[in-house]
Write a protein that holds these residues in place. Structure first.
Motif, PDB file in Angstrom:
ATOM      1  N   HIS A   1      -3.230   1.124   6.565  1.00 46.33           N
ATOM      2  CA  HIS A   1      -2.252   0.935   5.489  1.00 46.33           C
ATOM      3  C   HIS A   1      -1.761  -0.511   5.418  1.00 46.33           C
ATOM      4  O   HIS A   1      -1.738  -1.117   4.338  1.00 46.33           O
ATOM      5  CB  HIS A   1      -1.106   1.929   5.670  1.00 46.33           C
TER       6      HIS A   1
ATOM      7  N   THR B   1       3.492   4.159   3.928  1.00 47.45           N
ATOM      8  CA  THR B   1       3.623   3.064   2.973  1.00 47.45           C
ATOM      9  C   THR B   1       3.836   1.781   3.761  1.00 47.45           C
ATOM     10  O   THR B   1       4.648   1.738   4.687  1.00 47.45           O
ATOM     11  CB  THR B   1       4.810   3.293   2.022  1.00 47.45           C
TER      12      THR B   1
ATOM     13  N   SER C   1      -3.416   2.712  -7.514  1.00 45.77           N
ATOM     14  CA  SER C   1      -3.235   4.145  -7.770  1.00 45.77           C
ATOM     15  C   SER C   1      -1.771   4.556  -7.816  1.00 45.77           C
ATOM     16  O   SER C   1      -1.451   5.692  -8.163  1.00 45.77           O
ATOM     17  CB  SER C   1      -3.957   4.964  -6.691  1.00 45.77           C
TER      18      SER C   1
ATOM     19  N   ASP D   1      -0.926  -1.257  -4.708  1.00 44.51           N
ATOM     20  CA  ASP D   1      -2.019  -0.295  -4.742  1.00 44.51           C
ATOM     21  C   ASP D   1      -2.204   0.203  -6.185  1.00 44.51           C
ATOM     22  O   ASP D   1      -1.290   0.746  -6.786  1.00 44.51           O
ATOM     23  CB  ASP D   1      -1.614   0.866  -3.827  1.00 44.51           C
TER      24      ASP D   1
ATOM     25  N   ASP E   1       0.876  -1.175   0.000  1.00 44.16           N
ATOM     26  CA  ASP E   1       0.000   0.000   0.000  1.00 44.16           C
ATOM     27  C   ASP E   1       0.911   1.223   0.000  1.00 44.16           C
ATOM     28  O   ASP E   1       1.674   1.436   0.952  1.00 44.16           O
ATOM     29  CB  ASP E   1      -0.925   0.006   1.214  1.00 44.16           C
ATOM     30  N   TYR E   2       0.853   1.998  -1.050  1.00 40.61           N
ATOM     31  CA  TYR E   2       1.818   3.069  -1.295  1.00 40.61           C
ATOM     32  C   TYR E   2       1.273   4.408  -0.825  1.00 40.61           C
ATOM     33  O   TYR E   2       0.108   4.744  -1.068  1.00 40.61           O
ATOM     34  CB  TYR E   2       2.111   3.114  -2.789  1.00 40.61           C
TER      35      TYR E   2
ATOM     36  N   ASP F   1      -4.715  -2.411   4.258  1.00 36.56           N
ATOM     37  CA  ASP F   1      -4.924  -2.370   2.812  1.00 36.56           C
ATOM     38  C   ASP F   1      -3.969  -3.308   2.089  1.00 36.56           C
ATOM     39  O   ASP F   1      -4.378  -4.038   1.171  1.00 36.56           O
ATOM     40  CB  ASP F   1      -4.747  -0.941   2.291  1.00 36.56           C
ATOM     41  N   ASP F   2      -2.683  -3.316   2.492  1.00 41.10           N
ATOM     42  CA  ASP F   2      -1.767  -4.202   1.761  1.00 41.10           C
ATOM     43  C   ASP F   2      -2.112  -5.669   2.014  1.00 41.10           C
ATOM     44  O   ASP F   2      -1.991  -6.518   1.121  1.00 41.10           O
ATOM     45  CB  ASP F   2      -0.303  -3.856   2.056  1.00 41.10           C
TER      46      ASP F   2
ATOM     47  N   TYR G   1      -5.092  -6.344  -0.240  1.00 35.77           N
ATOM     48  CA  TYR G   1      -4.655  -6.474  -1.629  1.00 35.77           C
ATOM     49  C   TYR G   1      -4.133  -7.888  -1.900  1.00 35.77           C
ATOM     50  O   TYR G   1      -4.442  -8.488  -2.923  1.00 35.77           O
ATOM     51  CB  TYR G   1      -3.540  -5.479  -1.943  1.00 35.77           C
TER      52      TYR G   1
ATOM     53  N   ASN H   1      -9.208  -4.108  -5.744  1.00 37.20           N
ATOM     54  CA  ASN H   1      -9.408  -3.063  -4.742  1.00 37.20           C
ATOM     55  C   ASN H   1     -10.878  -2.808  -4.428  1.00 37.20           C
ATOM     56  O   ASN H   1     -11.284  -1.675  -4.204  1.00 37.20           O
ATOM     57  CB  ASN H   1      -8.742  -1.757  -5.208  1.00 37.20           C
TER      58      ASN H   1
ATOM     59  N   LYS I   1      -1.409  -5.097 -10.454  1.00 33.56           N
ATOM     60  CA  LYS I   1      -2.317  -4.158  -9.804  1.00 33.56           C
ATOM     61  C   LYS I   1      -3.233  -4.933  -8.864  1.00 33.56           C
ATOM     62  O   LYS I   1      -3.783  -5.964  -9.226  1.00 33.56           O
ATOM     63  CB  LYS I   1      -3.165  -3.424 -10.841  1.00 33.56           C
TER      64      LYS I   1
END
Length: 416
Positions: free
Chosen positions: A387, A260, A315, A313, A253-254, A390-391, A394, A335, A332
């Motif tokens: 964060h 990050t 984006s 991420d 997650d950037y 999210d990673d 993903y 998401n 990618k």
């Protein structure tokens, strides 16, 4: 095909429109409730039987969140039943058009995806004799209302099917709470309404979910998300990194101003372990790292291991380009937040993924990642302490989601 066995509620869905039914005067039907409760098959089959019993040479709409989801979840189940009844059908995929002939009548069924607000334009200008909206709670209101507005043929009816969302969801307020005022038949399904489920399978689903997902998908309730997202997670679920793994991924997650987070995932005997992580907050460090520095941090995290792919991420375009130039295989990330959270919950509970002792920021965020209760009727998580979450999401959605043949939901991957 074996002799069909339907529950009483399923039989109601199949016959509510017939002259002898007490509900024959209703103009719409809503079936909502638990996953695996038998509502999708009954709704799909009932819709076709109604259309082919009452109309000839008319157009109908069939809508899912995506066209692929509708074909996979509904048409693949219903069309064999129609064939067994003697129906003939042909599909023109380039036109998303299904033509079905039965009992001397033939009608056209147009297939649509209601993914976002722009989808409303897809159904403009068409006149329908009826429409079926599968997974309607996942569709934007503008699309649903436009699809309903196209049903101007005399005798047209509306068919809705969904799993529950929150109690402030527009569909719950507009159609379920107002069902009588809208002359709509509302049928609430539970797993007991699906005669094909054994007691062992029902118990498996009861073990699978916790918290808000249990109340929605097992009990079939329209309830508010609340508290911790992963409220079942406890210290005894934290594991130790295995000595060796046969496959490796990195998820990322950037962030520039935001932190990050990267996780190193290794597969050992069918279980994925988050064995190490990298976490950097520019606010705390009072400086920002460049894409080149993050790429170096990723290389250090990988530690010379053969990384199958770096899941990033979607984006983070500039960072992905830097990684590609350095020879990394980049994917990618999937998401869809809610579907990803649900799938991650399943995998954590089932032991398909394990967070290891050294992943301190991921473990910290597991305690701090909470639902946003000011969502205005929509489920969403608070954009704080998310964060590493999210990673992790993903990784699960992109790698384990594919191994399960996709996810929806309701998302999922769909589970109804």
């Amino acid at each position: 095909m074996s002799r069909p066995v339907f529950s009483e509620k399923q039989r109601t869905v199949l016959t509510w429109w017939t002259p002898g039914s007490p509900y024959t005067g209703r103009e719409a039907i809503v079936c909502d409730g638990a996953v695996r409760s038998g509502k999708t098959l009954a709704m799909g089959l009932g819709f076709f039987l109604w259309a082919l019993s009452n109309f000839d040479g008319k157009k109908f709409g069939m809508c899912g969140k995506t066209i692929g989801a509708l074909r996979r979840n509904l048409l693949s189940e219903v069309l064999p039943w129609l064939s067994a009844l003697g129906a003939q059908w042909r599909e023109r995929r380039t036109e998303n058009l299904l033509t079905v002939r039965l009992w001397g009548r033939e009608n056209q069924f147009y297939i649509f995806g209601g993914r976002d607000e722009s989808s409303a334009g897809l159904v403009q200008g068409i006149t329908f004799a009826g429409v079926l909206l599968d997974e309607v709670a996942l569709m934007p209101r503008s699309f649903v209302e436009q699809a309903c507005a196209r049903c101007s043929v005399a005798g047209s009816r509306l068919w809705f099917n969904c799993n529950p969302a929150g109690p402030s969801h527009w569909f719950y307020r507009a159609w379920i709470q107002e069902a009588e005022q809208r002359n709509c038949l509302r049928l609430h399904f539970t797993m007991e309404d699906n005669p094909s489920l054994t007691e062992d399978i029902r118990k498996r689903y009861q073990r699978l979910y916790t918290g808000v997902f249990y109340r929605r998908f097992v009990l079939g309730q329209w309830v508010q998300a609340e508290g911790r997202v992963y409220d079942f997670f406890s210290a005894d679920m934290v594991g130790r990194a295995p000595a060796d793994c046969e496959q490796w991924y990195v998820s990322c997650d950037y962030g520039t101003v935001n932190p990050t987070s990267m996780g190193l995932w290794g597969r050992h005997r069918g279980v994925w372990y988050r064995v190490k992580e990298f976490y950097f907050s520019s606010r705390q460090a009072q400086r920002q790292m460049t894409d080149e520095e993050y790429a170096q941090a990723l290389e250090t995290l990988a530690g010379g291991r053969e990384i199958r792919a770096v899941i990033v991420d979607p984006s983070a375009a500039s960072f992905m380009e830097v990684l590609r130039r350095k020879g990394w295989r980049v994917q990618k990330a999937e998401n869809d937040v809610l579907s990803g959270i649900r799938l991650t919950s399943d995998c954590l509970k089932n032991g398909e993924i394990v967070i290891c002792e050294g992943c301190t920021d991921c473990l910290r965020e597991m305690e701090e990642y909470v639902w946003d209760l000011s969502g205005g009727g929509r489920d969403r998580v608070r954009k704080e302490h998310d964060h590493a979450m999210d990673d992790m999401r993903y990784f699960v959605a992109t790698v384990l989601g594919k191994s399960r043949g996709g996810f929806a939901a309701c998302s999922v991957e769909r589970k109804c």
